[in-house]
Design an enzyme around this catalytic site. Structure first.
Site, PDB file in Angstrom:
ATOM      1  CE1 TYR A  32      -0.178   2.068   4.123  1.00  0.00           C
ATOM      2  CE2 TYR A  32       0.709  -0.709   4.178  1.00  0.00           C
ATOM      3  CZ  TYR A  32       0.666   0.863   5.125  1.00  0.00           C
ATOM      4  OH  TYR A  32       1.352   1.079   6.466  1.00  0.00           O
ATOM      5  CB  CYS A  33       1.983   4.139  -1.610  1.00  0.00           C
ATOM      6  SG  CYS A  33       0.848   4.278  -3.257  1.00  0.00           S
ATOM      7  CB  THR A  34       0.277   8.058   0.522  1.00  0.00           C
ATOM      8  OG1 THR A  34       0.981   7.791   1.643  1.00  0.00           O
ATOM      9  CG2 THR A  34      -0.411   9.405   1.199  1.00  0.00           C
ATOM     10  CB  SER A  90       1.407   0.204  -4.333  1.00  0.00           C
ATOM     11  OG  SER A  90       0.230   1.030  -4.680  1.00  0.00           O
ATOM     12  CG  LEU A 122      -2.332   5.104   5.531  1.00  0.00           C
ATOM     13  CD1 LEU A 122      -2.459   3.713   6.351  1.00  0.00           C
ATOM     14  CD2 LEU A 122      -1.064   6.180   6.280  1.00  0.00           C
TER      15      LEU A 122
END
Length: 152
Positions: free
Chosen positions: A98-100, A107, A129
């Site tokens: 996961y990333c933001t 990702s 996130l």
């Protein structure tokens, strides 16, 4: 004059054909990546203590600096390191990245790279996130030091 018009029409036709091929290839790649998404609701029960799934936080350093929290049980690996050394994610175990960002550029890039190398058990947390937090699921503070090198 007629020759010039015919050549222009032919050039436009060739360009349209190339554009169509590029569009079709991008659409196919997007569909392939979509098969590797998992929603926060589906991920939550997989993170129970006896689960056999790995969770990786692959956010860029500046994103981590802005939101110094992570999903419990996640391991932080800078995207640059994963792209340089894909074996940091075991190929024989289910893993979620996961990333933001909403578009999940980081990702996605890592999963695309992994798929090219034959990694088939890696997935992306849809919405990253932010989606996890929107469901009210827990996060923990990220307290380890890290470098702000943002090059991927």
């Amino acid at each position: 004059m007629l020759y010039g018009t015919a050549m222009t029409a032919l050039a436009l036709l060739v360009l349209a054909g190339i554009g169509g091929v590029v569009w079709a290839l991008r659409r196919r790649r997007t569909r392939e990546i979509e098969q590797h998404f998992i929603d926060a609701d589906a991920l939550r029960p997989l993170l129970e203590p006896d689960a056999k799934i790995l969770l990786f936080d692959v956010r860029q350093p500046l994103d981590l600096l802005a939101r110094s929290e992570m999903i419990p049980g996640a391991k932080r690996i800078p995207p640059k390191e994963i792209l340089a050394n894909p074996s940091l994610i075991p190929a024989d175990v289910d893993a979620v990245l996961y990333c933001t960002c909403e578009g999940q550029k980081t990702s996605r890039q890592i999963v695309e790279h992994g798929l090219k190398l034959g990694f088939s058990r890696v997935r992306l947390l849809r919405g990253g996130l932010g989606a996890w937090k929107a469901k009210g699921y827990p996060v923990v503070p990220y307290t380890e030091s890290f470098r702000l090198d943002t090059a991927v």
